[in-house]
Enzyme design. Structure first.
Site, mmCIF file in Angstrom:
data_model
loop_
_atom_site.group_PDB
_atom_site.id
_atom_site.type_symbol
_atom_site.label_atom_id
_atom_site.label_comp_id
_atom_site.label_asym_id
_atom_site.label_seq_id
_atom_site.Cartn_x
_atom_site.Cartn_y
_atom_site.Cartn_z
ATOM 1 N N GLY A 294 0.770 -1.239 0.000
ATOM 2 C CA GLY A 294 0.000 0.000 0.000
ATOM 3 C C GLY A 294 0.801 1.288 0.000
ATOM 4 O O GLY A 294 0.262 2.335 0.376
ATOM 5 N N SER A 295 2.057 1.252 -0.470
ATOM 6 C CA SER A 295 2.811 2.517 -0.456
ATOM 7 C C SER A 295 2.263 3.512 -1.481
ATOM 8 O O SER A 295 2.253 4.717 -1.238
ATOM 9 C CB SER A 295 4.307 2.266 -0.670
ATOM 10 O OG SER A 295 4.571 1.877 -1.986
ATOM 11 N N ARG B 202 -13.871 -15.584 -12.008
ATOM 12 C CA ARG B 202 -13.335 -14.216 -12.034
ATOM 13 C C ARG B 202 -14.436 -13.168 -12.168
ATOM 14 O O ARG B 202 -14.423 -12.150 -11.498
ATOM 15 C CB ARG B 202 -12.359 -14.052 -13.204
ATOM 16 C CG ARG B 202 -11.011 -14.636 -12.933
ATOM 17 C CD ARG B 202 -9.998 -14.241 -14.000
ATOM 18 N NE ARG B 202 -8.870 -15.154 -13.971
ATOM 19 C CZ ARG B 202 -7.854 -15.078 -13.103
ATOM 20 N NH1 ARG B 202 -7.810 -14.128 -12.220
ATOM 21 N NH2 ARG B 202 -6.891 -15.962 -13.125
ATOM 22 N N MET C 173 -3.403 -7.562 -7.021
ATOM 23 C CA MET C 173 -2.735 -8.722 -7.621
ATOM 24 C C MET C 173 -3.703 -9.735 -8.239
ATOM 25 O O MET C 173 -3.400 -10.928 -8.272
ATOM 26 C CB MET C 173 -1.852 -9.410 -6.564
ATOM 27 C CG MET C 173 -0.749 -8.531 -6.024
ATOM 28 S SD MET C 173 0.346 -7.886 -7.311
ATOM 29 C CE MET C 173 1.270 -9.364 -7.702
ATOM 30 N N ASN D 28 -3.884 1.976 -13.663
ATOM 31 C CA ASN D 28 -2.923 1.134 -12.942
ATOM 32 C C ASN D 28 -1.562 1.804 -12.997
ATOM 33 O O ASN D 28 -1.282 2.592 -13.914
ATOM 34 C CB ASN D 28 -2.835 -0.236 -13.617
ATOM 35 C CG ASN D 28 -1.874 -1.174 -12.909
ATOM 36 O OD1 ASN D 28 -1.842 -1.235 -11.667
ATOM 37 N ND2 ASN D 28 -1.060 -1.884 -13.661
ATOM 38 N N HIS E 37 2.441 0.583 -13.128
ATOM 39 C CA HIS E 37 3.265 -0.608 -13.366
ATOM 40 C C HIS E 37 4.729 -0.186 -13.295
ATOM 41 O O HIS E 37 5.105 0.840 -13.868
ATOM 42 C CB HIS E 37 2.917 -1.188 -14.745
ATOM 43 C CG HIS E 37 3.702 -2.416 -15.075
ATOM 44 N ND1 HIS E 37 3.355 -3.662 -14.590
ATOM 45 C CD2 HIS E 37 4.817 -2.597 -15.814
ATOM 46 C CE1 HIS E 37 4.237 -4.556 -15.036
ATOM 47 N NE2 HIS E 37 5.135 -3.934 -15.785
ATOM 48 N N THR F 59 -7.099 -2.100 -19.731
ATOM 49 C CA THR F 59 -7.965 -2.744 -20.716
ATOM 50 C C THR F 59 -7.887 -4.258 -20.451
ATOM 51 O O THR F 59 -7.081 -4.684 -19.625
ATOM 52 C CB THR F 59 -7.474 -2.437 -22.153
ATOM 53 O OG1 THR F 59 -6.136 -2.932 -22.272
ATOM 54 C CG2 THR F 59 -7.516 -0.942 -22.453
ATOM 55 N N ASP G 99 -1.381 -5.183 -18.776
ATOM 56 C CA ASP G 99 -0.326 -4.154 -18.855
ATOM 57 C C ASP G 99 -0.200 -3.546 -20.256
ATOM 58 O O ASP G 99 0.908 -3.202 -20.691
ATOM 59 C CB ASP G 99 1.035 -4.734 -18.416
ATOM 60 C CG ASP G 99 1.019 -5.224 -16.978
ATOM 61 O OD1 ASP G 99 0.259 -4.656 -16.169
ATOM 62 O OD2 ASP G 99 1.755 -6.172 -16.668
ATOM 63 N N GLU H 3 7.151 6.350 -8.530
ATOM 64 C CA GLU H 3 5.733 5.951 -8.537
ATOM 65 C C GLU H 3 4.929 6.861 -7.619
ATOM 66 O O GLU H 3 3.817 7.286 -7.940
ATOM 67 C CB GLU H 3 5.577 4.494 -8.074
ATOM 68 C CG GLU H 3 6.189 3.473 -9.014
ATOM 69 C CD GLU H 3 5.905 2.044 -8.575
ATOM 70 O OE1 GLU H 3 4.813 1.766 -8.061
ATOM 71 O OE2 GLU H 3 6.803 1.194 -8.748
HETATM 72 C C1 GRF Z 1 4.166 -1.204 -7.146
HETATM 73 O O1 GRF Z 1 5.492 -1.442 -7.528
HETATM 74 C C2 GRF Z 1 3.309 -0.998 -8.357
HETATM 75 O O2 GRF Z 1 3.991 -0.430 -9.439
HETATM 76 C C3 GRF Z 1 2.891 -2.415 -8.720
HETATM 77 O O3 GRF Z 1 2.729 -3.058 -7.495
HETATM 78 C C4 GRF Z 1 3.533 -2.423 -6.500
HETATM 79 C C5 GRF Z 1 2.597 -2.055 -5.395
HETATM 80 O O4 GRF Z 1 3.297 -1.538 -4.283
HETATM 81 N N1 GRF Z 1 1.710 -2.414 -9.533
HETATM 82 P P1 GRF Z 1 2.498 -0.817 -3.136
HETATM 83 O O5 GRF Z 1 1.502 -1.822 -2.581
HETATM 84 O O6 GRF Z 1 1.824 0.383 -3.730
HETATM 85 O O7 GRF Z 1 3.537 -0.443 -2.123
#
Ligand code: GRF
Length: 216
Positions: free
Chosen positions: A14-15, A67, A92, A109, A111, A143, A147, A176
């Site tokens: 969750g950062s 799903r 995930m 998202n 990535h 989509t 990715d 990020e």
């Molecule tokens: C991050 O590296 C993000 O790019 C990827 O998953 C990771 C999530 O990290 N999709 P956090 O949970 O936000 O710390």
């Protein structure tokens, strides 16, 4: 003006969620985190949300037969909180095609690579094995293809000799935390225009959607 309500989907640390929460705390910020939904009951991201006073819910994929049923349950939670934008923050699970269609143009998202390079898992290992000199992160619309949605913005960092997956990941993660809140702000301000497979940005300088950090 009403603030854009962001629903964050999480599975772990969750950062990025924490960075979004912090950015949205600014009184003039045009977005707010309206709810956090996790598929993992023990995700530390849920504690981050709770400490910030944000409603959380857990929708476990284990409780759903397939799903799409899971996706519909997650979507119902997001709707219950009046979500206008869904931000994946380390979520995930792979969606059925239903979910990205339901939230088309309102699902993003982050990535940790410069897409279209290095999709999927073990992204930093892929980058180191390829010997690239630059990596980074990408914020994109989601989509049904993994990715591969239209790119909104990217941040680039150098890959240093001697980098490990961990050192490269940490360098990218710092970017990020800058890039994701920036893009959420642009979306809330109505600056992001989706035109087929490409994204235009209204009222921003041409280079606004590329951050570059030379920091080691
Ligand atoms: C991050 O590296 C993000 O790019 C990827 O998953 C990771 C999530 O990290 N999709 P956090 O949970 O936000 O710390």
């Amino acid at each position: 003006m009403a603030r854009l309500k962001v629903g964050a989907l999480v599975s772990g640390r969750g950062s990025n969620l924490a960075a979004l929460i912090k950015a949205c705390e600014a009184p003039d910020h045009p977005a707010e985190i309206g709810c956090v939904v996790s598929n993992v009951a023990t995700a530390p991201a849920l504690d981050i949300a709770t400490r910030a006073g944000i409603p959380t819910s857990v929708v476990s994929h284990r409780d759903h037969a397939d799903r799409e049923t899971f996706d519909r349950a997650v979507s119902a939670e997001l709707e219950r909180h009046g979500t206008g934008l869904v931000a994946l923050c380390g979520f995930m699970r792979i969606f059925s095609p239903w979910f990205p269609e339901r939230w088309a143009g309102r699902l993003i998202n982050i990535h940790p690579s410069l897409l279209p390079a290095f999709k999927g898992m073990h992204v930093h290992r892929q980058a180191l094995e390829a010997g690239v000199r630059v990596s980074g992160c990408t914020v994109h619309f989601v989509t049904p293809d993994l990715d591969a949605g239209p790119i909104i913005a990217q941040a680039a960092v150098p890959v240093m000799a001697g980098d490990s997956e961990e050192t490269l990941a940490a360098r990218i993660l710092r970017q990020e935390h800058l890039l994701y809140p920036l893009v959420v702000r642009w979306l809330a301000e109505g600056r992001v225009v989706l035109d087929g497979a490409r994204v235009g940005l209204k009222g921003l300088p041409p280079a606004a959607s590329l951050l570059f950090s030379g920091e080691p």
